[in-house]
Design a protein around this motif. Structure first.
Motif, PDB file in Angstrom:
ATOM      1  N   LEU A 134      -1.887  89.012  34.042  1.00 45.40           N
ATOM      2  CA  LEU A 134      -3.131  89.921  33.555  1.00 45.40           C
ATOM      3  C   LEU A 134      -3.211  90.145  32.062  1.00 45.40           C
ATOM      4  O   LEU A 134      -4.365  90.346  31.597  1.00 45.40           O
ATOM      5  N   SER A 135      -2.193  89.990  31.482  1.00 45.96           N
ATOM      6  CA  SER A 135      -2.224  90.132  30.023  1.00 45.96           C
ATOM      7  C   SER A 135      -2.886  88.901  29.405  1.00 45.96           C
ATOM      8  O   SER A 135      -3.746  88.986  28.489  1.00 45.96           O
ATOM      9  N   LYS A 136      -2.754  87.814  29.849  1.00 41.24           N
ATOM     10  CA  LYS A 136      -3.555  86.616  29.607  1.00 41.24           C
ATOM     11  C   LYS A 136      -4.955  86.727  29.628  1.00 41.24           C
ATOM     12  O   LYS A 136      -6.076  86.338  29.114  1.00 41.24           O
ATOM     13  N   PHE A 137      -5.214  87.093  31.064  1.00 48.30           N
ATOM     14  CA  PHE A 137      -6.576  87.423  31.683  1.00 48.30           C
ATOM     15  C   PHE A 137      -7.407  88.442  30.636  1.00 48.30           C
ATOM     16  O   PHE A 137      -8.312  88.381  30.037  1.00 48.30           O
ATOM     17  N   GLY A 138      -6.588  89.753  30.209  1.00 49.56           N
ATOM     18  CA  GLY A 138      -7.174  90.647  29.439  1.00 49.56           C
ATOM     19  C   GLY A 138      -7.731  90.031  28.088  1.00 49.56           C
ATOM     20  O   GLY A 138      -8.754  90.080  27.530  1.00 49.56           O
ATOM     21  N   GLU A 139      -6.940  88.902  27.574  1.00 51.57           N
ATOM     22  CA  GLU A 139      -7.007  88.529  26.149  1.00 51.57           C
ATOM     23  C   GLU A 139      -8.252  87.597  26.311  1.00 51.57           C
ATOM     24  O   GLU A 139      -9.105  87.619  25.530  1.00 51.57           O
ATOM     25  N   LYS A 140      -8.278  87.001  27.347  1.00 44.57           N
ATOM     26  CA  LYS A 140      -9.388  85.734  27.682  1.00 44.57           C
ATOM     27  C   LYS A 140     -10.763  86.542  27.559  1.00 44.57           C
ATOM     28  O   LYS A 140     -11.734  86.186  27.079  1.00 44.57           O
ATOM     29  N   TYR A 141     -10.812  87.701  28.283  1.00 47.42           N
ATOM     30  CA  TYR A 141     -12.323  88.331  28.704  1.00 47.42           C
ATOM     31  C   TYR A 141     -12.242  89.636  27.797  1.00 47.42           C
ATOM     32  O   TYR A 141     -13.120  90.521  28.081  1.00 47.42           O
ATOM     33  N   LYS A 142     -11.348  89.816  26.818  1.00 48.62           N
ATOM     34  CA  LYS A 142     -11.496  91.078  26.116  1.00 48.62           C
ATOM     35  C   LYS A 142     -11.360  92.415  26.829  1.00 48.62           C
ATOM     36  O   LYS A 142     -12.308  93.339  26.344  1.00 48.62           O
ATOM     37  N   LEU A 143     -10.501  92.575  27.683  1.00 50.06           N
ATOM     38  CA  LEU A 143     -10.182  93.563  28.310  1.00 50.06           C
ATOM     39  C   LEU A 143      -8.805  94.161  27.885  1.00 50.06           C
ATOM     40  O   LEU A 143      -7.989  93.306  27.674  1.00 50.06           O
ATOM     41  N   HIS A 144      -8.792  95.616  27.909  1.00 50.08           N
ATOM     42  CA  HIS A 144      -7.457  95.944  27.439  1.00 50.08           C
ATOM     43  C   HIS A 144      -6.482  96.086  28.672  1.00 50.08           C
ATOM     44  O   HIS A 144      -6.830  96.670  29.742  1.00 50.08           O
ATOM     45  N   VAL A 145      -5.442  95.411  28.282  1.00 45.55           N
ATOM     46  CA  VAL A 145      -4.406  95.491  29.588  1.00 45.55           C
ATOM     47  C   VAL A 145      -3.142  95.742  28.571  1.00 45.55           C
ATOM     48  O   VAL A 145      -2.783  95.332  27.532  1.00 45.55           O
ATOM     49  N   PRO A 146      -2.103  96.744  29.205  1.00 47.37           N
ATOM     50  CA  PRO A 146      -0.908  96.999  28.423  1.00 47.37           C
ATOM     51  C   PRO A 146      -0.063  95.745  28.414  1.00 47.37           C
ATOM     52  O   PRO A 146      -0.060  94.710  29.093  1.00 47.37           O
ATOM     53  N   GLU A 147       0.591  95.504  27.315  1.00 45.35           N
ATOM     54  CA  GLU A 147       1.644  94.537  27.064  1.00 45.35           C
ATOM     55  C   GLU A 147       2.695  94.372  28.100  1.00 45.35           C
ATOM     56  O   GLU A 147       3.166  95.372  28.498  1.00 45.35           O
ATOM     57  N   ALA A 148       2.811  93.154  28.675  1.00 51.56           N
ATOM     58  CA  ALA A 148       3.635  93.187  29.741  1.00 51.56           C
ATOM     59  C   ALA A 148       4.655  91.984  29.615  1.00 51.56           C
ATOM     60  O   ALA A 148       4.337  90.907  28.978  1.00 51.56           O
ATOM     61  N   ILE A 149       5.960  91.801  30.312  1.00 53.60           N
ATOM     62  CA  ILE A 149       6.736  90.650  30.231  1.00 53.60           C
ATOM     63  C   ILE A 149       7.239  90.263  31.484  1.00 53.60           C
ATOM     64  O   ILE A 149       7.685  91.395  32.134  1.00 53.60           O
ATOM     65  N   THR A 150       7.067  89.169  32.080  1.00 57.87           N
ATOM     66  CA  THR A 150       7.725  88.681  33.246  1.00 57.87           C
ATOM     67  C   THR A 150       9.177  88.307  33.127  1.00 57.87           C
ATOM     68  O   THR A 150       9.304  87.407  32.385  1.00 57.87           O
ATOM     69  N   ILE A 151       9.955  88.793  34.075  1.00 56.05           N
ATOM     70  CA  ILE A 151      11.316  88.038  33.992  1.00 56.05           C
ATOM     71  C   ILE A 151      11.851  87.794  35.238  1.00 56.05           C
ATOM     72  O   ILE A 151      11.242  88.158  36.301  1.00 56.05           O
ATOM     73  N   TYR A 152      12.960  87.082  35.457  1.00 55.22           N
ATOM     74  CA  TYR A 152      13.387  86.648  36.684  1.00 55.22           C
ATOM     75  C   TYR A 152      14.715  87.059  36.722  1.00 55.22           C
ATOM     76  O   TYR A 152      15.279  86.942  37.982  1.00 55.22           O
ATOM     77  N   LYS A 153      15.578  87.511  35.914  1.00 53.60           N
ATOM     78  CA  LYS A 153      17.040  87.869  35.825  1.00 53.60           C
ATOM     79  C   LYS A 153      17.136  89.349  35.224  1.00 53.60           C
ATOM     80  O   LYS A 153      16.471  89.633  34.345  1.00 53.60           O
ATOM     81  N   ALA A 154      18.019  89.961  35.747  1.00 51.16           N
ATOM     82  CA  ALA A 154      18.510  91.532  35.130  1.00 51.16           C
ATOM     83  C   ALA A 154      18.872  91.353  33.596  1.00 51.16           C
ATOM     84  O   ALA A 154      18.634  92.197  32.917  1.00 51.16           O
ATOM     85  N   ASP A 155      19.237  90.167  33.233  1.00 46.04           N
ATOM     86  CA  ASP A 155      19.991  90.100  31.898  1.00 46.04           C
ATOM     87  C   ASP A 155      18.686  90.025  30.904  1.00 46.04           C
ATOM     88  O   ASP A 155      19.027  90.344  29.662  1.00 46.04           O
ATOM     89  N   GLU A 156      17.665  89.698  31.405  1.00 49.21           N
ATOM     90  CA  GLU A 156      16.377  89.712  30.611  1.00 49.21           C
ATOM     91  C   GLU A 156      15.752  91.147  30.140  1.00 49.21           C
ATOM     92  O   GLU A 156      15.073  91.174  29.266  1.00 49.21           O
ATOM     93  N   LEU A 157      16.223  92.319  30.849  1.00 47.21           N
ATOM     94  CA  LEU A 157      15.705  93.492  30.748  1.00 47.21           C
ATOM     95  C   LEU A 157      16.025  93.884  29.229  1.00 47.21           C
ATOM     96  O   LEU A 157      15.077  94.734  28.689  1.00 47.21           O
TER      97      LEU A 157
END
Length: 352
Positions: A134-157
């Motif tokens: 969604l973040s990349k989608f927002g950037e591409k089409y100039k839509l406001h989207v909250p910053e987000a990070i995708t993680i796979y492990k709890a250590d990344e929190l």
């Protein structure tokens, strides 16, 4: 074109009959279809579990069949639908769960050969609005989207929290989200969501403001057939709207049209919006199907499930131009009494 109802009622399969405290859209979709088509339809419930309440609402659902979980794959789904179609002669299926859409889209061409119509987005459209993209989608089409990070492990929190700061929102792959004030809360949310929905998990910057939802229907060619914005009046502890009201706001309508034009969206969708103190509209999520409050669209004068069925059957549907502002929905719960024999029959034989 729509079949002649004098010959045979339209037979429509509907999923997501779990009308619980975090309801699926299925029962609301069926209510809208009943309002739109009256007695000229036969509704076939497609359930995953024997305790989905919609299964037992016989004034809404004419017959129910269990279908395999999405994890069973597309082949299992087609095999089961072939069996059901052989008995019921389905005309249209409306899937209403995020997790099942991939398989339904994959088999839609096979279903069409069988005579079963759908009106669904493509896999590319589905992926573009995914929480992870969604973040990349927002950037591409100039839509406001909250910053987000995708993680796979709890250590990344910890790293994600350092970048986004607290409070932050920890979201499941398909459903559910928790607002977390500490790393400990974030870990708890991660393990709870990953156990239920798998990974990845999305960590999103917390946004403060007014929550607004938009239910819309795209024609697949860049235009919106219907747009209904709703402001939440009461929110449950799971973040679900338990009451809401239709509102008039040109900016919300423009945002829905902008999204539809950017994606050429085909089918129903919901935009979850946050309006901040400055009036800026942020897209928090894009749900690729009708929301659980979709019956409000029928009450406000734009029956989106009815329009989707007509589109699926190849009928030309003109875009709605007006809706009733100030229409409210208030969700409620009641105890539906049935007999254990019905539960046993569905559990044992997969149909009721």
């Amino acid at each position: 074109m729509l079949k002649n109802f004098a010959d045979k009622p339209l037979v429509i399969g509907v999923t997501a009959l779990n009308a619980i405290d975090s309801p699926g859209p299925g029962v609301a979709v069926i209510r809208a279809l009943r309002d739109g088509f009256g007695d000229n339809i036969r509704v076939i419930g497609l359930s995953y579990e024997s305790l989905e309440p919609g299964v037992y609402l016989h004034d809404l659902v004419d017959k129910t069949y269990q279908i395999p979980y999405p994890s069973a794959g597309a082949h299992a789904l087609v095999d089961r639908l072939q069996y059901i179609h052989g008995i019921e002669h389905l005309d249209v299926i409306i899937p209403n769960f995020d997790a099942e859409l991939y398989n339904f889209i994959k088999v839609s061409a096979q279903l069409r050969i069988m005579g079963i119509h759908t009106f669904l987005p493509t896999h590319e459209q589905l992926d573009a609005r995914d929480k992870m993209n969604l973040s990349k989608f927002g950037e591409k089409y100039k839509l406001h989207v909250p910053e987000a990070i995708t993680i796979y492990k709890a250590d990344e929190l910890r790293k994600a929290a350092d970048e986004l700061d607290y409070p932050l929102v920890v979201k499941g792959k398909y459903y559910e989200a928790f607002v977390c004030q500490t790393l400990e809360q974030a870990h708890k949310a991660f393990y709870q969501l990953s156990a239920k929905w798998g990974t990845p998990i999305i960590v999103q910057k917390f946004m403060k403001g007014t929550e607004i939802n938009i239910a819309a229907l795209g024609d697949g060619e860049g235009d919106c057939i219907s747009i209904i914005p709703m402001r939440k009046l009461y929110i449950t502890d799971k973040g679900k709207a338990w009451a809401g009201i239709t509102i008039e706001d040109a900016d919300l309508l423009d945002l829905a049209r902008q999204f539809t034009k950017a994606t050429n969206w085909r089918g129903g969708f919901e935009l979850e919006i946050m309006r901040d103190a400055d009036g800026k509209l942020f897209i928090m999520e894009v749900n690729p199907r009708f929301p659980a409050w979709i019956y409000l669209t029928a009450g406000a004068g734009q029956n989106q499930p009815e329009a989707l069925v007509k589109l699926a059957m190849g009928e030309k549907v003109e875009a709605f131009s007006e809706y009733q502002v100030g229409k409210m929905f208030i969700r409620y719960a009641w105890d539906h009494i049935t007999d254990v024999s019905e539960f046993q029959q569905l559990s044992a034989f997969g149909e009721l």
